[in-house]
Design a protein around this motif. Structure first.
Motif, PDB file in Angstrom:
ATOM      1  N   LEU A 118       0.627  -1.096   0.191  1.00 24.46           N
ATOM      2  CA  LEU A 118      -0.155  -0.027  -0.054  1.00 24.46           C
ATOM      3  C   LEU A 118       0.889   1.199   0.071  1.00 24.46           C
ATOM      4  CD1 LEU A 118      -2.599  -0.920   2.454  1.00 24.46           C
ATOM      5  CD2 LEU A 118      -3.029  -0.896  -0.146  1.00 24.46           C
ATOM      6  N   SER A 119       1.845   1.048   0.894  1.00 29.90           N
ATOM      7  CA  SER A 119       2.855   2.527   0.757  1.00 29.90           C
ATOM      8  C   SER A 119       3.532   2.495  -0.675  1.00 29.90           C
ATOM      9  CB  SER A 119       3.910   2.161   1.756  1.00 29.90           C
ATOM     10  OG  SER A 119       4.804   1.094   1.563  1.00 29.90           O
ATOM     11  N   VAL A 120       3.690   1.592  -1.276  1.00 28.80           N
ATOM     12  CA  VAL A 120       4.534   1.754  -2.852  1.00 28.80           C
ATOM     13  C   VAL A 120       3.300   2.368  -3.558  1.00 28.80           C
ATOM     14  CG1 VAL A 120       5.332   0.631  -4.569  1.00 28.80           C
ATOM     15  CG2 VAL A 120       6.210  -0.178  -2.320  1.00 28.80           C
ATOM     16  N   VAL A 121       2.142   1.898  -3.436  1.00 30.20           N
ATOM     17  CA  VAL A 121       1.291   2.367  -4.347  1.00 30.20           C
ATOM     18  C   VAL A 121       0.846   3.971  -3.958  1.00 30.20           C
ATOM     19  CG1 VAL A 121      -1.351   2.288  -4.940  1.00 30.20           C
ATOM     20  CG2 VAL A 121       0.054  -0.006  -4.670  1.00 30.20           C
ATOM     21  N   ALA A 122       1.040   4.163  -2.698  1.00 33.64           N
ATOM     22  CA  ALA A 122       0.622   5.626  -2.219  1.00 33.64           C
ATOM     23  C   ALA A 122       1.792   6.370  -2.739  1.00 33.64           C
ATOM     24  CB  ALA A 122       0.345   5.623  -0.837  1.00 33.64           C
ATOM     25  N   SER A 123       2.853   5.808  -2.651  1.00 34.59           N
ATOM     26  CA  SER A 123       3.972   6.854  -3.107  1.00 34.59           C
ATOM     27  C   SER A 123       3.965   7.121  -4.518  1.00 34.59           C
ATOM     28  CB  SER A 123       5.264   6.059  -3.055  1.00 34.59           C
ATOM     29  OG  SER A 123       5.832   5.916  -1.337  1.00 34.59           O
ATOM     30  N   VAL A 124       3.560   6.185  -5.314  1.00 33.16           N
ATOM     31  CA  VAL A 124       3.244   6.248  -6.801  1.00 33.16           C
ATOM     32  C   VAL A 124       2.401   7.263  -6.979  1.00 33.16           C
ATOM     33  CG1 VAL A 124       2.900   5.120  -9.331  1.00 33.16           C
ATOM     34  CG2 VAL A 124       4.339   4.106  -7.527  1.00 33.16           C
ATOM     35  N   LEU A 125       1.327   7.408  -6.414  1.00 31.00           N
ATOM     36  CA  LEU A 125       0.413   8.042  -6.565  1.00 31.00           C
ATOM     37  C   LEU A 125       0.607   9.615  -6.257  1.00 31.00           C
ATOM     38  CD1 LEU A 125      -2.860   6.063  -5.179  1.00 31.00           C
ATOM     39  CD2 LEU A 125      -2.351   6.829  -7.631  1.00 31.00           C
ATOM     40  N   VAL A 126       1.432   9.769  -5.046  1.00 27.23           N
ATOM     41  CA  VAL A 126       1.790  11.196  -4.678  1.00 27.23           C
ATOM     42  C   VAL A 126       2.744  11.692  -5.827  1.00 27.23           C
ATOM     43  CG1 VAL A 126       3.287  12.266  -3.088  1.00 27.23           C
ATOM     44  CG2 VAL A 126       1.821  10.719  -2.159  1.00 27.23           C
ATOM     45  N   TYR A 127       3.534  10.965  -6.278  1.00 27.42           N
ATOM     46  CA  TYR A 127       4.591  11.299  -7.301  1.00 27.42           C
ATOM     47  C   TYR A 127       3.795  11.774  -8.669  1.00 27.42           C
ATOM     48  CZ  TYR A 127       8.154  11.129 -10.888  1.00 27.42           C
ATOM     49  OH  TYR A 127       8.881  11.604 -11.975  1.00 27.42           O
ATOM     50  N   TYR A 128       2.573  11.189  -8.793  1.00 29.59           N
ATOM     51  CA  TYR A 128       1.828  11.628  -9.986  1.00 29.59           C
ATOM     52  C   TYR A 128       1.144  12.857  -9.637  1.00 29.59           C
ATOM     53  CZ  TYR A 128      -1.588  10.728 -13.850  1.00 29.59           C
ATOM     54  OH  TYR A 128      -2.214  10.926 -14.950  1.00 29.59           O
ATOM     55  N   LEU A 129       0.829  12.804  -8.355  1.00 32.65           N
ATOM     56  CA  LEU A 129      -0.237  13.999  -8.114  1.00 32.65           C
ATOM     57  C   LEU A 129       0.455  15.194  -8.000  1.00 32.65           C
ATOM     58  CD1 LEU A 129      -3.193  13.741  -5.619  1.00 32.65           C
ATOM     59  CD2 LEU A 129      -1.729  15.689  -5.581  1.00 32.65           C
ATOM     60  N   VAL A 130       1.827  15.162  -7.092  1.00 30.56           N
ATOM     61  CA  VAL A 130       2.527  16.499  -6.610  1.00 30.56           C
ATOM     62  C   VAL A 130       2.569  17.622  -7.601  1.00 30.56           C
ATOM     63  CG1 VAL A 130       4.353  17.394  -5.719  1.00 30.56           C
ATOM     64  CG2 VAL A 130       3.139  15.556  -4.434  1.00 30.56           C
ATOM     65  N   PRO A 131       3.234  16.980  -8.954  1.00 27.88           N
ATOM     66  CA  PRO A 131       3.511  17.897  -9.963  1.00 27.88           C
ATOM     67  C   PRO A 131       2.405  18.581 -10.714  1.00 27.88           C
ATOM     68  CG  PRO A 131       4.741  15.936 -10.650  1.00 27.88           C
ATOM     69  CD  PRO A 131       3.740  15.732  -9.490  1.00 27.88           C
ATOM     70  N   ALA A 132       1.321  18.267 -10.793  1.00 29.13           N
ATOM     71  CA  ALA A 132       0.169  18.797 -11.113  1.00 29.13           C
ATOM     72  C   ALA A 132      -0.239  19.642 -10.083  1.00 29.13           C
ATOM     73  CB  ALA A 132      -1.071  17.969 -11.288  1.00 29.13           C
ATOM     74  N   ALA A 133      -0.156  19.425  -8.833  1.00 30.66           N
ATOM     75  CA  ALA A 133      -0.625  20.265  -7.458  1.00 30.66           C
ATOM     76  C   ALA A 133       0.259  21.559  -7.611  1.00 30.66           C
ATOM     77  CB  ALA A 133      -0.494  19.488  -6.361  1.00 30.66           C
ATOM     78  N   LEU A 134       1.415  21.519  -8.088  1.00 28.44           N
ATOM     79  CA  LEU A 134       2.447  22.595  -7.864  1.00 28.44           C
ATOM     80  C   LEU A 134       2.161  23.379  -9.080  1.00 28.44           C
ATOM     81  CD1 LEU A 134       5.803  20.850  -6.800  1.00 28.44           C
ATOM     82  CD2 LEU A 134       4.363  22.208  -5.449  1.00 28.44           C
ATOM     83  N   THR A 135       1.933  22.626 -10.088  1.00 29.62           N
ATOM     84  CA  THR A 135       1.588  23.510 -11.397  1.00 29.62           C
ATOM     85  C   THR A 135       0.265  24.482 -10.890  1.00 29.62           C
ATOM     86  OG1 THR A 135       2.387  21.958 -12.790  1.00 29.62           O
ATOM     87  CG2 THR A 135       1.212  23.564 -13.904  1.00 29.62           C
ATOM     88  N   ASN A 136      -0.815  23.572 -10.412  1.00 27.39           N
ATOM     89  CA  ASN A 136      -1.912  24.367 -10.077  1.00 27.39           C
ATOM     90  C   ASN A 136      -1.676  25.834  -9.164  1.00 27.39           C
ATOM     91  OD1 ASN A 136      -4.841  24.262 -10.733  1.00 27.39           O
ATOM     92  ND2 ASN A 136      -5.199  23.698  -8.597  1.00 27.39           N
ATOM     93  N   MET A 137      -0.797  25.448  -8.355  1.00 31.46           N
ATOM     94  CA  MET A 137      -0.435  26.455  -7.232  1.00 31.46           C
ATOM     95  C   MET A 137       0.190  27.589  -8.062  1.00 31.46           C
ATOM     96  SD  MET A 137       2.187  26.146  -3.848  1.00 31.46           S
ATOM     97  CE  MET A 137       3.543  25.866  -4.832  1.00 31.46           C
ATOM     98  N   ALA A 138       1.289  27.493  -8.977  1.00 25.86           N
ATOM     99  CA  ALA A 138       1.971  28.208  -9.755  1.00 25.86           C
ATOM    100  C   ALA A 138       1.038  29.174 -10.613  1.00 25.86           C
ATOM    101  CB  ALA A 138       2.779  27.647 -10.650  1.00 25.86           C
ATOM    102  N   VAL A 139      -0.004  28.805 -11.240  1.00 23.22           N
ATOM    103  CA  VAL A 139      -1.060  29.032 -12.074  1.00 23.22           C
ATOM    104  C   VAL A 139      -1.933  30.049 -11.399  1.00 23.22           C
ATOM    105  CG1 VAL A 139      -3.023  28.769 -13.755  1.00 23.22           C
ATOM    106  CG2 VAL A 139      -0.665  27.315 -14.006  1.00 23.22           C
ATOM    107  N   ASP A 140      -2.351  29.530 -10.049  1.00 23.03           N
ATOM    108  CA  ASP A 140      -3.354  30.122  -9.485  1.00 23.03           C
ATOM    109  C   ASP A 140      -2.979  31.271  -8.698  1.00 23.03           C
ATOM    110  OD1 ASP A 140      -6.450  29.466  -8.669  1.00 23.03           O
ATOM    111  OD2 ASP A 140      -5.235  30.289  -6.837  1.00 23.03           O
ATOM    112  N   GLY A 141      -1.729  31.069  -8.166  1.00 22.96           N
ATOM    113  CA  GLY A 141      -0.900  32.211  -7.440  1.00 22.96           C
ATOM    114  C   GLY A 141      -1.202  31.962  -6.027  1.00 22.96           C
ATOM    115  N   GLN A 142      -1.909  30.990  -5.648  1.00 31.03           N
ATOM    116  CA  GLN A 142      -2.062  30.749  -4.243  1.00 31.03           C
ATOM    117  C   GLN A 142      -1.808  29.186  -3.703  1.00 31.03           C
ATOM    118  OE1 GLN A 142      -5.869  32.594  -2.579  1.00 31.03           O
ATOM    119  NE2 GLN A 142      -6.450  32.810  -4.789  1.00 31.03           N
TER     120      GLN A 142
END
Length: 239
Positions: A118-142
């Motif tokens: 489960l931890s391996v699966v969760a780590s893969v999901l986090v790696y998949y999600l974080v770049p999109a999350a940071l891009t959303n933060m950069a675009v939105d400004g918040q």
């Protein structure tokens, strides 16, 4: 996308200058503070690529870049709490199973092994999600935009973003081969930070571009939320 990503890091008149600055920051990241600057620059690349930028942003406004790096670190830590918590839980479970012994101990050990999966699966999901999350933060400004899963869902389920996520796997293999070759000599070892930064910027561009194409940010169809939020297409600032 891959071809554009590979040419992106050295695009523009200051391509070599940016490459050298990023390489120095990467080499000095063991001192911690440069790591925050480099992460802040990474968020800047994501935002500019999402807006359709054709060359990496400049290394400037170092204070803002440092603060952005701190915010990005916090975002990554928050998303990483789940796999980290699972790792701690499975470690405790396996140790408890070893101490108890018998059938109960075997059961606990089995639960611990399930936790590993489960931890391996969760780590893969986090790696998949974080770049999109940071891009959303950069675009939105918040910073809060990094946790807006409703807005992120469209990006995460897109084929373009999946391709941008898979590309680093192939690049990582190439990078490892190149690194092994370079470290064979002292002169080659000095080039490792340059290669690493080059690949990092190329990958970030692919993430940002995928986000921009899916959301329409690159064509200017998406407007950052919040009064005064965001940078313009070439200089997205976080509040």
């Amino acid at each position: 996308m891959i071809t554009d990503g590979l040419s992106y890091p050295v695009s523009g008149d200051d391509g070599l200058k940016r490459l050298l600055i990023g390489s120095v920051l990467g080499f000095a990241s063991v001192l911690v503070l440069p790591a925050f600057l480099l992460l802040g620059y990474s968020v800047r690349v994501l935002g500019d690529a999402a807006h359709g930028g054709t060359e990496p942003p400049a290394f400037d406004d170092w204070g803002e870049m440092f603060v952005t790096g701190l915010k990005a670190t916090l975002v990554a830590v928050v998303y990483g709490l789940v796999p980290f918590g699972l790792v701690v839980l499975l470690a405790v479970t396996i140790l408890s199973g070893a101490a108890v012994g018998g059938d109960a101990g075997g059961l606990l050990a089995g639960v611990g092994l399930l936790g590993v999966l489960l931890s391996v699966v969760a780590s893969v999901l986090v790696y998949y999600l974080v770049p999109a999350a940071l891009t959303n933060m950069a675009v939105d400004g918040q910073m809060g935009a990094a946790f807006d899963l409703g807005r992120l869902k469209r990006v995460l389920l897109s084929g373009d973003y999946l391709l941008a996520w898979l590309a680093p796997v192939a690049l990582a293999v190439v990078l490892n081969v190149v690194t092994v070759i370079l470290v064979a000599t002292i002169v080659g070892a000095l080039l490792v930070p340059i290669v690493q930064f080059y690949v990092q910027v190329a990958v970030l561009y692919m993430f940002g571009r995928a986000y921009g194409e899916v959301t329409g940010t690159a064509e200017g169809r998406q407007t950052p939320t919040g009064a005064g939020a965001g940078r313009d297409n070439s200089d997205t600032k976080l509040r």
